[in-house]
Each structure stands twice: as C-alpha cells, then as structure tokens.
Design an enzyme around this catalytic site. Structure first.
Site, mmCIF file in Angstrom:
data_model
loop_
_atom_site.group_PDB
_atom_site.id
_atom_site.type_symbol
_atom_site.label_atom_id
_atom_site.label_comp_id
_atom_site.label_asym_id
_atom_site.label_seq_id
_atom_site.Cartn_x
_atom_site.Cartn_y
_atom_site.Cartn_z
ATOM 1 N N GLU A 320 -19.780 -18.133 -46.179
ATOM 2 C CA GLU A 320 -20.639 -19.263 -46.058
ATOM 3 C C GLU A 320 -22.068 -18.543 -45.074
ATOM 4 O O GLU A 320 -22.557 -19.577 -44.293
ATOM 5 C CB GLU A 320 -20.475 -20.503 -45.828
ATOM 6 C CG GLU A 320 -19.507 -20.972 -46.742
ATOM 7 C CD GLU A 320 -18.807 -22.391 -46.434
ATOM 8 O OE1 GLU A 320 -18.856 -23.080 -47.469
ATOM 9 O OE2 GLU A 320 -18.242 -22.642 -45.247
ATOM 10 N N CYS A 413 -17.930 -32.296 -47.342
ATOM 11 C CA CYS A 413 -18.958 -32.394 -46.010
ATOM 12 C C CYS A 413 -20.411 -33.048 -46.599
ATOM 13 O O CYS A 413 -20.841 -33.599 -45.832
ATOM 14 C CB CYS A 413 -18.832 -31.152 -45.236
ATOM 15 S SG CYS A 413 -19.221 -29.773 -46.459
#
Length: 652
Positions: A320, A413
């Site tokens: 990421e 999230c």
C-alpha cells in the site's frame, strides 16, 4: 494510575485569535504559531450539503448495525466480561472502526441533534469504557487473543494506532457534547502510554514507536483539549523516534530515515501522511522551524512526483505504498480512500500553519475526486481502492481490493473514515486571522470568524459563480480573501459596483484579497470560468504517455463502459483536435454536468500474429469509426453497472 472516571474536564482555553472558530478536528492551542485558525462554517445547500445529508441519513445510522454484525461491538463486551464467546475479526485494529464511527457521529451531533444517534453513541461509549483495564490499557485483540500481552509487537500490533483513534473520538465527543465520559477513557489510556514509553534514561519501560502512526496527532489534539503539556511532549517523542531503526529500519513504516532529514514521502501512504499531519501539528504548537520545513519539502515532493490526477495516493497494492517518483499506474493504482482522507488532514494543517492557498488547492482536488469516489451516491457501498482504469473483461478479486463497490470490508478502515470526514467537512472550508476571513472551499452557506461573517450562494462545482453577502462586520477595515483555484485561468470579481478581472485584481499566492471597511449587505460576486479542458501528464509518467484526461473546474472526468456506444473502452481513442462540449444531466447520477468529446473506436489491422504485440508498420496504424464520448465526474463512477472505466484516454 488512570484518571478517576468521575473527573469532569474542561477544554483548554481558546486563544483570542480563535474567537468564532469552528468546532472540529483541529483546535489550536493558546500559543500556536499558525498563520490561520479554522473558521466556523455552516453548509446549507448545494453539492456538499447533499453528500453530507446522505452521510447523516444513510451511512452513519448503519454504523452500529455493521459494527455489530462484523463483531466489533461483541469484542468490547467480551473484553468487559459481560458475554462469552470468541474474538471476531481478522486484525488487531478492529477497535478503530468503532472509534472512527464514534468520532463521525459526534461531529454530526455537534451540528444537528438526533436523539436516536445520541442514544447509540452513549451505548457504545459505555461499551468502550467497560472494556478498559483498570490501568487504562484498552485493546480487545491483545486482551482477548494475545492473553493480555502488551507492546510486544509494535511493528504490526497497532496498539498505539488504536489508542490514537480512541483519543480523536473522545476529543470529538467532548467538543460536541461537553460530556467527559469518553474523554476520561482516552486520558486514562494516554496516561498509561505516557507511563510506559520514553527515551532511554527516562525511566520508562519502552523506547518504541507504533508501526502505524496515528497516536501522535491525536496526542497533540488531546493537549489542545485539556491543556496538559505532557501529551504534546509525548507526541513529539514519538514523531522524532521514527527513522532510528526501532521497527527494523523499513521505509514501509517510515523508519528508514528521520522525518527531519527525509526528502520525499515513502512507504505505506496512510502511515506516512498521518505521521506528517502530526509533524505539522507539532510545528504549529511549538514553532519548530525544522519540522515545518520538512513538511513543506515533503508535501512539494509528493505533489510533484507521487500524486495522481484525482489527488489519490499510493502506487502499489503490495504494501500500500507510494512507489517511485512518477510511478503513477492506472489500473493498478491503489489510491486507498484512507490515504485521500489523510492527505486532506495533512494539507489542512499546513494551510493553517503557513497561510498558503496551494494546500487547499490539493484539498479541493482530493475532496471532489480521490476521496468522494470512495463512497457510493446512495451512501451504502464503498471503495477501498480507487483505480484510474478498469479494463474490459476485468476479473475482480473481490474483498478489500475490489474495483466494485462493497457493502463492508474485512478491513473496514475506509467506510467510517469517510463518515468522519464528511461529518466534519465544514471544519476544512474556511479560516480567519486578525486581518480577516479566508474562504478556502466554496459552498452555499455561512462563513464566520469573530465579528466577521458572510453568506454565500453557489452551484459550485457545476457553475463558477459564488455570490457573497456581508452579514456582520467590525467597524474597521478587514480583508475578505477568496482562494482562486490553481486550475482557474480566467475569473471576474464584482465588489459592490466595481468589476475586476485577473489583470487588475491580481492573485497573490492563490489568494484574491479584498480589503475595505465593509458594511452589512455589501456584495461580492466571484465568477470562475469553468471550461472543460484536456490535461496531459509529465512525460516521465510512463503509464499515461500519449494520453489526455478531461477536467472541468475541480472535477476529474472519466469514461464508463455503460456510456460508450458498442461498449468496451480499451479500443477508444480521444480526438484532441475536436472541441469539448458541456451538457448538464439532471437525470443522471443524481444530477451531474457531463463533458461530451469526440473520439473513435480503434481497429488494428490483423497481421496474423498469435500474440498481442505487432510491429509498428503503416498497415498496423489505428483506424476506426467515430464515436461520441460522454464523460462523467470520476467521483460518480461504479454507481450503475460493472464494467470498464478510464480517466486517461489515448489520443493516438
């Protein structure tokens, strides 16, 4: 020892510069060195009012049900000993989904009473308090799955990350309701952390940092809320310990080089940006010139070499992370929704610290594109990643990395993060100082700071006219500053009976500053010329060489397969020599302005090759049939049917 739960707390006194400031995520301390302070804004109608209404009416009310079904609330009961069973969830940070929802709900309650939501907040706050250990520690994963062990896996454990989101929720809850209950819980955890972490020789047990920054900016805000300096000092300790090998020296978790020495953003995008937001907070509160310089340097490197056209950040699904300079892929772009949110948070802090409009230029680009794409128009489905292209015949992996909107995620999230930004969006729109009021983002509503207030009416971003009326004013000269967006090449402004354009109303550092002794009822009309435009990329961005993107105002546009005659996008070529046309479609995607372009469907001559590569000979040159292309705003893609999508369009 934790603070007694019965102790009532009062917020730190606001500085005189903050009279009339907003109730939001950033409240400057009395000695802050910022150029600007957040102003109070009420969004009353228009584009952002619609998005916020969906958030309040649909997204937020679903939160408790989703947190229940995913097991997050069950884990709190389990930790409190009120139920029996097994921990539910795959990650050590599932508590943060609860905290982000609590923060979002608190900001919403600060603006609009809602008895049902208030009862849900009170119920969940009680669950959180019940799960806390007597010494202040709180993390259901480690309490239930790891047998109560603590701080043994700072690299992956996310204990301080969870604490950070708890603190931010508690600050929001206290500012919104005045109640101390959740803030007591957060302070007890913060006091525990302060008793454990510190430099060698300080008498503390651990010299360490969390693999996911978050607690640092939360501790600064806890200092601002309570006036306790030790929280600010603890935040400074954590920020300065990154880059010293405490986590193995990896760029992934910002441990390769100290932040003060870094020359570019690197590693996991969300982690890097949360850390930089904390550094900006520290520079604001302490006047640390070195931290400020590092933030400005890294922001410039990020925007120049690692930011997608949409404001999205993150080149790699693997880890990421940001990737290399100019490594900005399309179909493999990660551009996590949380990274867009973190970018807004960091840029806002830099805008307040420096007073410069360029940071709000990036906020605008990110809000309208990279961020808003993360939630569906109906407020019920989400994107974790936000690619700039989905190919014909795309095989979707599903789950968190899906290019299809999803009801919820195993790693959830992003949805509550979107909720909290939309609920607190008014906080990011305007600022004030002793000289006047600055309007960073345009919406229909009311902007105020101290004795100064204006009413605004606009249909932005569909139209470029922003009409302002002075409602309150001191009996002295002050400056109304309007941000002229970086994309704008032509504007006009009418102040009372006088009209100016960019030649005789110069913009300085992105601001059009109008100074005079204002009277109630004085009008200002800013007209930003909104013409569709083709945008090219730096030639070092290999992924989009020979391509162009369509933009209009702050909006990035894309093609969706459903709008292209014959379907399929991989063979579509844009004709850049033909003019772009604008067509408003009230019937489409909740009402959008589309851009119509000319193109053709490419046909390659068949040379009998058994693989997709062909020699660049004349008879293999592209030819094709003309086709009209309807481009929609990028934020609205993936709201109708699955299929191809692309932002960057080949031009040859």
């Amino acid at each position: 020892m934790p603070r007694p739960r019965s102790t009532a707390l009062s917020p730190a006194p606001a500085s005189s510069e903050q009279a009339g400031a907003s109730t939001g995520p950033v409240r400057l301390g009395p000695g802050a060195k910022a150029a600007l302070a957040p102003a109070a804004v009420e969004v009353r109608a228009g584009f952002w009012s619609t998005r916020r209404e969906v958030n309040a009416r649909v997204s937020l009310p679903q939160g408790p049900e989703l947190l229940e079904s995913a097991g997050n609330l069950h884990n709190l009961r389990l930790a409190a000993g009120s139920v029996e069973g097994e921990f539910r969830g795959a990650y050590p940070f599932v508590d943060t989904d609860i905290y982000k929802w609590l923060e979002a709900a608190s900001w919403q309650l600060a603006q609009q009473p809602d008895s049902e939501m208030e009862l849900e907040v009170d119920r969940i706050v009680a669950l959180v308090a019940g799960a806390q250990r007597p010494d202040g520690y709180l993390n259901t994963w480690f309490q239930l799955v790891k047998g109560g062990e603590r701080y043994k896996d700072l690299r992956w454990g996310h204990e301080l990350y969870c604490a950070g989101h708890l603190i931010q929720a508690a600050v929001a809850h206290h500012r919104a309701t005045g109640r101390p209950h959740l803030l007591d819980v957060a302070r007890a955890f913060a006091d525990h952390i302060d008793s454990v972490f510190g430099l060698p020789g300080s008498g503390k047990e651990i010299d360490g940092i969390d693999g996911h920054p978050e607690v640092e900016t939360a501790l600064v805000e806890l200092y601002r809320e309570t006036g306790e300096r030790r929280y600010l000092d603890l935040a400074g300790y954590f920020v300065d310990r990154f880059g010293h090998g405490l986590l193995g020296g990896e760029a992934y978790c910002q441990d390769r080089v100290p932040l003060r020495e870094a020359d570019t953003v690197e590693g996991h995008a969300v982690r890097q940006l949360y850390l930089l937001a904390a550094a900006a907070d520290l520079a604001t509160e302490t006047g640390d010139a070195e931290l400020r310089a590092a933030g400005e340097r890294l922001w410039q490197a990020m925007t120049a070499t690692k930011t997608h056209l949409t404001g999205g950040l993150g080149a790699h699904h693997d880890e990421e992370d940001f990737g290399d300079p100019y490594e900005l892929p399309n179909e493999r772009a990660y551009c996590e929704t949380c990274a867009a949110i973190a970018s807004v948070q960091w840029s806002w802090r830099l805008a307040l610290l420096t007073g410069e409009a360029r940071y709000s230029d990036l906020i605008e680009r990110t809000l309208y594109n990279g961020f808003l794409a993360g939630v569906s128009l109906d407020g019920e489905r989400w994107l974790y990643v936000n690619p700039l292209q989905v190919r014909d015949g795309h095989t979707d992996p599903g789950g968190d990395q899906s290019a299809r909107r999803t009801r919820w995620f195993r790693c959830a999230c992003c949805p509550p993060n979107v909720m909290r930004l939309l609920a607190s969006l008014e906080h990011y729109l305007a600022s004030g100082d002793e000289q006047g009021l600055q309007i960073h983002q345009f919406t229909t509503g009311h902007y105020s700071y101290g004795e100064m207030s204006v009413r605004a009416e606009t249909d932005y971003p569909w139209h470029g006219t922003i009409a302002l009326t002075v409602e309150d004013t001191p009996d002295r000269p002050w400056t109304l500053s309007l941000r002229v967006p970086q994309w704008c090449r032509e504007f006009r402004v009418r102040v009372a009976e006088l009209t100016y354009d960019q030649t005789d109303a110069p913009v300085e550092d992105g601001w059009l500053r109008l100074e005079r002794t204002w009277a109630r009822g004085d009008s200002v009309v800013l007209e930003l010329v909104l013409e569709p435009r083709l945008t090219g990329a730096d030639p070092r961005v290999d992924a989009v060489r020979g391509c162009a993107a369509i933009e209009r105002g702050p909006l990035v546009y894309c093609l969706e397969q459903v709008d292209v005659p014959g379907g399929g996008l991989d063979d579509i070529v844009l004709d850049p020599t033909r003019p772009l046309a604008v067509k408003h479609r009230p019937d489409l995607l909740g009402g959008v302005t589309t851009v119509v372009a000319a193109g053709y469907r490419r046909r390659l001559a068949d040379d009998g090759s058994w693989w997709p590569y062909r020699a660049p000979v004349p008879d293999a040159a592209p030819t094709g049939d003309s086709v009209e292309l309807t481009a929609i705003p990028y934020y609205a893609w993936a709201n109708r049917q699955d299929g191809g999508m692309r932002v960057w369009l080949p031009t040859s």
